[in-house]
Design a protein around this motif. Structure first.
Motif, PDB file in Angstrom:
ATOM      1  N   VAL A 280       7.963  -0.648  -9.250  1.00 22.64           N
ATOM      2  CA  VAL A 280       7.649  -0.665  -7.820  1.00 22.64           C
ATOM      3  C   VAL A 280       6.136  -0.519  -7.709  1.00 22.64           C
ATOM      4  O   VAL A 280       5.580   0.542  -7.994  1.00 22.64           O
ATOM      5  CB  VAL A 280       8.375   0.481  -7.084  1.00 22.64           C
ATOM      6  CG1 VAL A 280       7.953   0.526  -5.622  1.00 22.64           C
ATOM      7  CG2 VAL A 280       9.883   0.322  -7.191  1.00 22.64           C
ATOM      8  N   LEU A 281       5.456  -1.597  -7.321  1.00 21.72           N
ATOM      9  CA  LEU A 281       3.994  -1.650  -7.348  1.00 21.72           C
ATOM     10  C   LEU A 281       3.432  -1.918  -5.961  1.00 21.72           C
ATOM     11  O   LEU A 281       3.710  -2.950  -5.356  1.00 21.72           O
ATOM     12  CB  LEU A 281       3.522  -2.747  -8.312  1.00 21.72           C
ATOM     13  CG  LEU A 281       4.117  -2.740  -9.725  1.00 21.72           C
ATOM     14  CD1 LEU A 281       3.613  -3.938 -10.519  1.00 21.72           C
ATOM     15  CD2 LEU A 281       3.783  -1.433 -10.447  1.00 21.72           C
ATOM     16  N   ASP A 282       2.633  -0.998  -5.459  1.00 24.06           N
ATOM     17  CA  ASP A 282       2.031  -1.120  -4.132  1.00 24.06           C
ATOM     18  C   ASP A 282       0.546  -1.440  -4.286  1.00 24.06           C
ATOM     19  O   ASP A 282      -0.235  -0.591  -4.717  1.00 24.06           O
ATOM     20  CB  ASP A 282       2.228   0.197  -3.364  1.00 24.06           C
ATOM     21  CG  ASP A 282       1.886   0.067  -1.889  1.00 24.06           C
ATOM     22  OD1 ASP A 282       1.689  -1.063  -1.415  1.00 24.06           O
ATOM     23  OD2 ASP A 282       1.820   1.102  -1.211  1.00 24.06           O
ATOM     24  N   GLU A 283       0.148  -2.661  -3.961  1.00 24.37           N
ATOM     25  CA  GLU A 283      -1.243  -3.117  -4.053  1.00 24.37           C
ATOM     26  C   GLU A 283      -1.852  -2.869  -5.440  1.00 24.37           C
ATOM     27  O   GLU A 283      -2.900  -2.228  -5.560  1.00 24.37           O
ATOM     28  CB  GLU A 283      -2.097  -2.415  -2.983  1.00 24.37           C
ATOM     29  CG  GLU A 283      -1.655  -2.656  -1.551  1.00 24.37           C
ATOM     30  CD  GLU A 283      -1.959  -4.068  -1.050  1.00 24.37           C
ATOM     31  OE1 GLU A 283      -2.761  -4.760  -1.689  1.00 24.37           O
ATOM     32  OE2 GLU A 283      -1.384  -4.463  -0.035  1.00 24.37           O
ATOM     33  N   PRO A 284      -1.253  -3.386  -6.509  1.00 19.39           N
ATOM     34  CA  PRO A 284      -1.752  -3.104  -7.855  1.00 19.39           C
ATOM     35  C   PRO A 284      -3.089  -3.743  -8.194  1.00 19.39           C
ATOM     36  O   PRO A 284      -3.745  -3.326  -9.155  1.00 19.39           O
ATOM     37  CB  PRO A 284      -0.646  -3.670  -8.757  1.00 19.39           C
ATOM     38  CG  PRO A 284      -0.014  -4.747  -7.947  1.00 19.39           C
ATOM     39  CD  PRO A 284      -0.044  -4.230  -6.531  1.00 19.39           C
ATOM     40  N   THR A 285      -3.522  -4.766  -7.425  1.00 15.54           N
ATOM     41  CA  THR A 285      -4.798  -5.427  -7.748  1.00 15.54           C
ATOM     42  C   THR A 285      -5.927  -4.963  -6.838  1.00 15.54           C
ATOM     43  O   THR A 285      -7.026  -5.517  -6.882  1.00 15.54           O
ATOM     44  CB  THR A 285      -4.661  -6.962  -7.648  1.00 15.54           C
ATOM     45  OG1 THR A 285      -4.195  -7.311  -6.337  1.00 15.54           O
ATOM     46  CG2 THR A 285      -3.681  -7.493  -8.678  1.00 15.54           C
TER      47      THR A 285
ATOM     48  N   GLY B  95       0.985  -1.110   8.312  1.00 14.74           N
ATOM     49  CA  GLY B  95       1.893  -0.404   9.207  1.00 14.74           C
ATOM     50  C   GLY B  95       3.240  -1.057   9.384  1.00 14.74           C
ATOM     51  O   GLY B  95       4.045  -0.614  10.202  1.00 14.74           O
ATOM     52  N   ALA B  96       3.523  -2.104   8.587  1.00 13.41           N
ATOM     53  CA  ALA B  96       4.795  -2.820   8.731  1.00 13.41           C
ATOM     54  C   ALA B  96       5.979  -2.046   8.173  1.00 13.41           C
ATOM     55  O   ALA B  96       7.122  -2.315   8.524  1.00 13.41           O
ATOM     56  CB  ALA B  96       4.707  -4.189   8.051  1.00 13.41           C
ATOM     57  N   GLY B  97       5.697  -1.096   7.254  1.00 14.47           N
ATOM     58  CA  GLY B  97       6.776  -0.293   6.664  1.00 14.47           C
ATOM     59  C   GLY B  97       6.972  -0.496   5.180  1.00 14.47           C
ATOM     60  O   GLY B  97       7.915   0.048   4.593  1.00 14.47           O
ATOM     61  N   LYS B  98       6.081  -1.268   4.544  1.00 13.06           N
ATOM     62  CA  LYS B  98       6.238  -1.554   3.108  1.00 13.06           C
ATOM     63  C   LYS B  98       6.126  -0.281   2.270  1.00 13.06           C
ATOM     64  O   LYS B  98       7.004   0.008   1.452  1.00 13.06           O
ATOM     65  CB  LYS B  98       5.181  -2.569   2.641  1.00 13.06           C
ATOM     66  CG  LYS B  98       5.157  -3.870   3.404  1.00 13.06           C
ATOM     67  CD  LYS B  98       4.166  -4.843   2.821  1.00 13.06           C
ATOM     68  CE  LYS B  98       2.752  -4.325   2.734  1.00 13.06           C
ATOM     69  NZ  LYS B  98       2.143  -4.000   4.054  1.00 13.06           N
ATOM     70  N   SER B  99       5.035   0.458   2.449  1.00 13.64           N
ATOM     71  CA  SER B  99       4.824   1.669   1.643  1.00 13.64           C
ATOM     72  C   SER B  99       5.897   2.714   1.928  1.00 13.64           C
ATOM     73  O   SER B  99       6.364   3.400   1.012  1.00 13.64           O
ATOM     74  CB  SER B  99       3.432   2.257   1.906  1.00 13.64           C
ATOM     75  OG  SER B  99       2.428   1.393   1.422  1.00 13.64           O
ATOM     76  N   THR B 100       6.315   2.823   3.181  1.00  7.18           N
ATOM     77  CA  THR B 100       7.375   3.776   3.537  1.00  7.18           C
ATOM     78  C   THR B 100       8.661   3.429   2.798  1.00  7.18           C
ATOM     79  O   THR B 100       9.352   4.305   2.260  1.00  7.18           O
ATOM     80  CB  THR B 100       7.627   3.766   5.057  1.00  7.18           C
ATOM     81  OG1 THR B 100       6.426   4.146   5.731  1.00  7.18           O
ATOM     82  CG2 THR B 100       8.741   4.733   5.436  1.00  7.18           C
ATOM     83  N   THR B 101       8.996   2.135   2.744  1.00  5.18           N
ATOM     84  CA  THR B 101      10.195   1.703   2.034  1.00  5.18           C
ATOM     85  C   THR B 101      10.096   2.047   0.556  1.00  5.18           C
ATOM     86  O   THR B 101      11.046   2.575  -0.034  1.00  5.18           O
ATOM     87  CB  THR B 101      10.392   0.170   2.200  1.00  5.18           C
ATOM     88  OG1 THR B 101      10.507  -0.134   3.597  1.00  5.18           O
ATOM     89  CG2 THR B 101      11.641  -0.294   1.477  1.00  5.18           C
ATOM     90  N   MET B 102       8.947   1.765  -0.049  1.00  2.00           N
ATOM     91  CA  MET B 102       8.758   2.056  -1.463  1.00  2.00           C
ATOM     92  C   MET B 102       8.849   3.555  -1.731  1.00  2.00           C
ATOM     93  O   MET B 102       9.410   3.993  -2.742  1.00  2.00           O
ATOM     94  CB  MET B 102       7.406   1.500  -1.933  1.00  2.00           C
ATOM     95  CG  MET B 102       7.371  -0.028  -1.971  1.00  2.00           C
ATOM     96  SD  MET B 102       5.730  -0.632  -2.449  1.00  2.00           S
ATOM     97  CE  MET B 102       6.130  -2.260  -3.071  1.00  2.00           C
ATOM     98  N   LYS B 103       8.315   4.348  -0.835  1.00  2.00           N
ATOM     99  CA  LYS B 103       8.381   5.805  -0.991  1.00  2.00           C
ATOM    100  C   LYS B 103       9.827   6.309  -0.912  1.00  2.00           C
ATOM    101  O   LYS B 103      10.195   7.253  -1.611  1.00  2.00           O
ATOM    102  CB  LYS B 103       7.514   6.494   0.060  1.00  2.00           C
ATOM    103  CG  LYS B 103       6.015   6.367  -0.211  1.00  2.00           C
ATOM    104  CD  LYS B 103       5.198   6.982   0.911  1.00  2.00           C
ATOM    105  CE  LYS B 103       3.708   6.853   0.625  1.00  2.00           C
ATOM    106  NZ  LYS B 103       2.888   7.365   1.750  1.00  2.00           N
ATOM    107  N   MET B 104      10.636   5.679  -0.066  1.00  2.00           N
ATOM    108  CA  MET B 104      12.049   6.054  -0.014  1.00  2.00           C
ATOM    109  C   MET B 104      12.734   5.753  -1.342  1.00  2.00           C
ATOM    110  O   MET B 104      13.545   6.548  -1.829  1.00  2.00           O
ATOM    111  CB  MET B 104      12.747   5.331   1.146  1.00  2.00           C
ATOM    112  CG  MET B 104      12.434   5.915   2.511  1.00  2.00           C
ATOM    113  SD  MET B 104      13.492   5.286   3.849  1.00  2.00           S
ATOM    114  CE  MET B 104      12.662   3.756   4.269  1.00  2.00           C
ATOM    115  N   PHE B 105      12.406   4.616  -1.954  1.00  3.30           N
ATOM    116  CA  PHE B 105      12.991   4.262  -3.252  1.00  3.30           C
ATOM    117  C   PHE B 105      12.670   5.311  -4.312  1.00  3.30           C
ATOM    118  O   PHE B 105      13.454   5.547  -5.232  1.00  3.30           O
ATOM    119  CB  PHE B 105      12.483   2.900  -3.727  1.00  3.30           C
ATOM    120  CG  PHE B 105      12.965   1.727  -2.910  1.00  3.30           C
ATOM    121  CD1 PHE B 105      14.106   1.823  -2.124  1.00  3.30           C
ATOM    122  CD2 PHE B 105      12.275   0.524  -2.930  1.00  3.30           C
ATOM    123  CE1 PHE B 105      14.551   0.742  -1.368  1.00  3.30           C
ATOM    124  CE2 PHE B 105      12.722  -0.567  -2.194  1.00  3.30           C
ATOM    125  CZ  PHE B 105      13.856  -0.457  -1.401  1.00  3.30           C
TER     126      PHE B 105
END
Length: 251
Positions: free
Chosen positions: A153-158, A39-49
């Motif tokens: 841009v990789l979100d939790e790849p492992t 909930g810190a905003g990481k995925s939201t930031t990546m989605k904006m990119f």
């Protein structure tokens, strides 16, 4: 040169501010570890990119291109892996990648190349619905690597991989900038892995950037504040705890 740069990037959902005045600087040819609790905003930031959600305020540039003016070209140059990738279960791993290849108008050889990079060559004919979670993660990473894009841009790849698989993917990610002259933005909850692969890190909490810089600079910054800084996990947890304490005192 910064491959990814944000300027007061903000995303608001109703009365919830997911990302607040974010200023990131991801240098070209580096692995940048993007960290923060759920909930810190990481995925939201990546989605904006990736144009999957529109910024409320602020702006960003990727490889000198600005959003939204250069949105299509940004997407063409960016390989992505966001959350759990979705595939057509009744198609094989190879066929799923071939669909991506056709959309991107890439040569046929890029499918074999991507499968080999993530260690799925021997399973390429198996239906995707019969893939384990770890194999699906590898297939998602293969899709991101199609055509060897300059930005990943990789979100939790492992996520879902066993220790051997985690080691292999971490080694692969660490090698990508030198091998393919690319830049990698990667988020992970496995902080020990980020410590082994990242050149620099950015730490988010409640949508705000707490720290950005090298791991050495992070340790020095934490130590100067009297926080434990023996390893990334301890330093990270202490920074988050201290920020949460300050926030609760302000209420």
């Amino acid at each position: 040169m910064n491959m990814i740069e944000t300027h007061n990037l903000t995303k608001v959902y109703g009365d919830f501010k997911a990302v607040s005045k974010l200023n990131l600087h991801v240098k070209k040819g580096t692995v940048y570890g993007f960290l923060g609790p759920n909930g810190a905003g990481k995925s939201t930031t990546m989605k904006m990119f990736l144009g999957l959600t529109v910024p409320t305020r602020g702006s960003f540039t990727i490889n000198g291109m600005s959003y939204p003016k250069d949105r299509r070209e940004i997407l063409r140059q960016t390989g992505s892996f966001i959350e759990s990738p979705a595939f057509y279960g009744n198609l094989s791993g190879e066929e799923n990648l071939d669909l991506i290849r056709r959309i991107l108008r890439l040569p046929r050889s890029t499918v074999e190349d991507a499968l080999e990079l993530v260690g799925l060559t021997e399973h390429k004919k198996r239906l995707a619905k019969k893939y384990s979670l770890g194999m699906k993660q590898r297939l998602g990473l293969a899709g991101a690597l199609m055509g060897r894009p300059p930005i990943l841009v990789l979100d939790e790849p492992t996520n879902g991989l066993d220790p051997v698989g985690i080691h292999e993917i971490r080694t692969l990610i660490r090698s990508l900038p030198q091998k393919f002259d690319c830049t990698v933005l990667v988020s992970s909850h496995l902080l020990a892995e980020i410590e082994l692969m990242a050149d620099e890190v950015g730490i988010l909490n409640h949508g705000k950037l707490l720290f950005e810089g090298s791991l050495d600079a992070l340790r020095k910054s934490a130590a100067s504040c009297g926080l434990e800084a023996d390893n990334l996990e301890d330093t990270f947890l202490n920074l988050i705890e201290e920020d949460n304490r300050r926030r609760s005192e302000k209420k």
